[in-house]
Design a protein around this motif. Structure first.
Motif, PDB file in Angstrom:
ATOM      1  N   ILE A 175       0.719  -1.243  -0.385  1.00 57.33           N
ATOM      2  CA  ILE A 175      -0.402  -0.163   0.642  1.00 57.33           C
ATOM      3  C   ILE A 175       0.557   1.745   0.245  1.00 57.33           C
ATOM      4  N   SER A 254       1.298   3.913  -7.526  1.00 52.98           N
ATOM      5  CA  SER A 254       1.997   4.631  -8.717  1.00 52.98           C
ATOM      6  C   SER A 254       2.103   3.599  -9.743  1.00 52.98           C
ATOM      7  N   LEU A 276      -3.888   2.503  -9.695  1.00 52.84           N
ATOM      8  CA  LEU A 276      -3.263   2.556  -9.402  1.00 52.84           C
ATOM      9  C   LEU A 276      -3.705   4.094 -10.183  1.00 52.84           C
ATOM     10  N   GLU A 406       0.087  13.293 -12.790  1.00 50.88           N
ATOM     11  CA  GLU A 406      -0.345  13.059 -12.225  1.00 50.88           C
ATOM     12  C   GLU A 406       0.887  14.024 -11.255  1.00 50.88           C
TER      13      GLU A 406
END
Ligand code: TAP
Length: 494
Positions: A175, A254, A276, A406
Motif C-alpha cells: 500500500i 503508482s 494505480l 499525475e
C-alpha cells in the motif's frame, strides 16, 4: 498572508480571520523508539538487522526507528500466513471470522483518537481529516466486511462447487502513503472476511498506523499469522509480490510500480488487483450552482494536500462561466488554512516527503516553463518540514505536462470547454481512468456524461465521496479490479 501554526491565507479583498491555535494533544499517543516486524502474532527483530527512520513531514522530527524486512523476513511472514491459513483461518466458519472483524472494527473506534493523531504525525495530513475521514472510514470497512463474512454464499458470485465460494490462500498486499490506515483497511478487511490470510507492506514513509493495527490484532486475539506486517521500502514490496507461495497480489500505488508488479506476476498462478494513479477531470457546466461547485473543486484537489489517486486535478470549466468560477475559487483558496497538521483548524497539512515535494515542485516549474499561468494565495509556509502552497494553473493546454501527468499534490490545472462533447473529449484525453466529477443542475446531462466518461467512479455535484459498500477502481492505466462493495469480494475468492 499565511501565518504559521494553523494558518489562513488571505488576499486584499478577503477579510482575514484570526483563529486561536486549537492543537490536538500529542500525549494521547505513546510512540516507542523502535519497532520490529509483526510476524506470526508477535513483534520480532528483522533477520536483516537493518532499520530505517520514520519522520514527521511537518517538522522533520524522527518519530521512530522501524525494522526493514529483507527477503528472508518476508519468507518467514509468508510461511506464518500459510500456516495460519491451512490450520486455522480457512477452516473457521464465516460467522467466527466475522466476530474477529467486528472486534477489530470496534477497537479501531475505541482507539480512534490515538490512531488519528498518529496518522497526522506520520503522514502530515490535517487532524480533522484523519479524525473525521481516515479512521472512521477504516472502521466502516471492517464493519462492512464483518457483515459479509458469513454471507459469501449469498453474494451472487458464481462458484465451481456448491456452497460458499472458497478463499484464495495467502494475500501479499502493498500500500502507499497517502491514506495509510485506510488503504490497509481496504486491503485487509475483504481478504480476511473471505477467509484469506495476509502479509502487508505499508509505505516506507508511513509505517506507524500499520504497526498500531498489528497491536490491535493482538488486542482482538486474532489467531497468530492471520495478519503479518512487514515494514520496509520498495525492495521489501518486491520480495513480497515475487514470493512463490503468495496466491494473491493486491497493490495500490503508482502506475510505474504497478507495471513492474504486473511483469513480476505474469505467467504465475497469482491473482492480481492493481489500484494505480489518476488524473481526474472535474467538469463544471454553466448551469452548476457555483458556490457548491467551488467547494467541490477545493475538496477535489486540496483534500489530503492533493495526495489522492482520484483527485480532481484537472478542472474543466465551461467558457461562459470560467471567469466567475475562477474568481470565486481564488477567493475560497485564500481562506484555506495551511500548517500544523495537529491543529484542528488546519485545512492543508504537510507534503508527505521531501521526494514528493521535489516532484510537485518540478512539475509546477514545468507548468510555468510550458507557458501556463501560476497562482497561489499569498503564503508564508512553516520553516521546517515539507510544504507546498495551494496552487492554480490557468491557460493550460491539453499537451502540457501539468494536464497529463499525475502531480499528486495541491496543484490544480484549469482548462475550458464550450460544448458537452468537447468536455467529454477533453476529460477522456488521459491515459488514466479512475474518477471524474460533473457539476450541473440537469439530471439528464449527468447521465449523458456518466455514460461517456471513461472513469471507474463518476461523482455528480459532489466529489471525493467514499463508502465501503461502493466498488472503487480504474480503467486504462489506473489499474484493474475493484475494491469495496460486493465486487471487491471477487478479488479474494476463487
Ligand atoms: P509507489 O511508489 O508505487 O509505492 C506504493 C507502494 O509500493 C509502497 O509501499 C512502495 O514502497 C511499494 N513499492 C515500491 N516499489 C515497489 C516494487 N518494485 N515492488 C513492490 N512494491 C514496491 O506509490 P506511492 O508514491 O507510495 O503512492 C502514490 C501513488 O499511488 C499515486 O500514483 C496514486 O495515484 C496511487 N494511489 C492509487 C490509489 C487507487 S485506489 N487507485 C489509492 C492511493 C494511491 P515504499 O513506499 O517503501 O517505496
Amino acid at each position: 498572508m499565511v501565518s504559521t501554526g494553523s494558518t489562513t491565507a488571505s488576499t486584499g479583498s478577503t477579510p482575514m480571520f484570526e483563529y486561536a491555535p486549537a492543537p490536538e494533544s500529542r500525549a494521547v499517543v505513546d510512540i516507542a523508539s523502535s519497532y520490529g516486524l509483526f510476524i506470526d502474532g508477535e513483534f520480532t527483530d528483522p533477520g536483516s538487522g537493518r532499520s530505517f527512520k520514520t519522520i514527521s513531514p511537518a517538522t522533520e522530527e524522527v518519530l521512530a526507528e522501524v525494522a526493514e524486512a529483507d527477503a528472508r523476513d518476508v519468507d518467514r511472514a509468508v510461511k506464518a500466513a500459510r500456516r495460519a491459513y491451512s490450520r486455522t483461518w480457512s477452516k473457521m466458519s464465516g460467522r467466527d471470522r466475522g466476530k474477529y472483524l467486528f472486534r477489530i472494527a470496534r477497537i479501531i473506534q475505541e482507539r480512534s483518537r490515538e490512531l488519528a493523531v498518529l496518522e497526522s504525525l506520520d503522514n502530515g495530513k490535517p487532524i480533522k481529516e484523519s479524525r473525521d475521514f481516515d479512521v472512521p472510514t477504516a472502521a466502516a470497512h471492517f464493519f462492512y466486511h464483518a457483515g459479509w463474512a458469513d454471507k459469501l454464499g449469498y453474494a451472487g458470485l458464481s462458484t465451481a462447487e456448491p456452497g460458499a465460494p472458497k478463499p484464495l490462500g495467502v494475500a501479499g498486499q502493498v500500500i502507499p502513503w497517502n491514506f495509510p490506515l485506510l488503504m490497509l483497511a481496504w486491503k485487509i478487511a475483504p481478504a480476511l472476511a473471505c477467509g484469506n490470510t495476509v502479509v502487508l507492506k505499508p509505505a516506507e514513509t508511513t509505517p506507524l498506523t500499520a504497526l498500531w493495527f498489528a497491536q490491535i490484532c493482538q488486542q482482538a486475539e486474532l489467531p497468530p499469522g492471520v495478519v503479518n506486517i512487514v515494514t520496509g521500502a520498495g525492495e521489501t514490496g518486491q520480495a513480497l509480490v515475487g514470493h512463490d507461495d503468495v496466491d494473491k497480489v493486491a497493490f495500490t500505488g503508482s502506475t510505474e510500480v504497478g507495471r513492474q508488479i504486473a511483469r513480476t506476476v505474469a505467467g504465475s498462478r497469482k491473482k492480481v488487483t492493481l489500484e494505480l494513479g489518476g488524473k481526474a477531470a472535474n467538469v463544471v457546466f454553466d448551469d452548476a450552482p457555483v458556490d457548491q461547485a467551488v467547494e467541490g473543486i477545493v475538496n477535489g484537489i486540496f483534500f489530503n494536500q492533493g495526495h489522492v489517486c482520484c483527485a480532481g486535478s484537472r478542472l474543466l470549466v465551461q467558457e461562459s462561466v470560467a471567469e466567475e468560477v475562477l474568481e470565486r475559487l481564488k477567493r475560497r483558496m485564500a481562506t484555506l488554512r495551511i500548517g500544523d497538521p495537529l491543529d484542528k483548524n488546519t485545512d492543508v497539512g504537510a507534503i508527505n516527503s521531501a521526494q514528493q515535494l521535489a516532484k510537485i515542485t518540478e512539475l509546477s516549474a514545468a507548468g510555468e516553463t510550458e507557458g501556463a499561468d501560476r497562482w497561489s494565495p499569498p503564503c508564508r509556509l512553516p520553516e521546517h518540514g515539507f510544504w507546498f502552497p495551494p496552487t492554480l494553473f490557468t491557460g493550460v493546454s491539453q499537451a502540457h505536462r501539468i494536464a497529463r501527468e499525475e502531480i499528486f499534490g495541491p496543484v490544480l490545472s484549469v482548462l475550458t470547454f464550450r460544448t458537452p462533447d468537447e468536455a467529454v473529449a477533453k476529460a477522456n484525453n488521459t491515459p488514466y481512468g479512475l474518477s471524474a466529477g460533473v457539476w450541473t443542475e440537469k439530471g439528464s446531462r449527468i447521465l449523458w456524461m456518466a455514460e461517456r466518461l471513461r472513469a471507474g467512479v463518476v461523482w455528480a455535484n459532489t466529489f471525493n465521496k467514499f463508502d465501503p459498500t461502493s466498488p472503487f477502481g480504474g480503467y486504462k492505466e489506473s489499474g484493474y479490479g475493484r475494491e469495496g462493495g460486493r465486487h471487491g469480494l471477487e478479488a479474494y475468492l476463487q
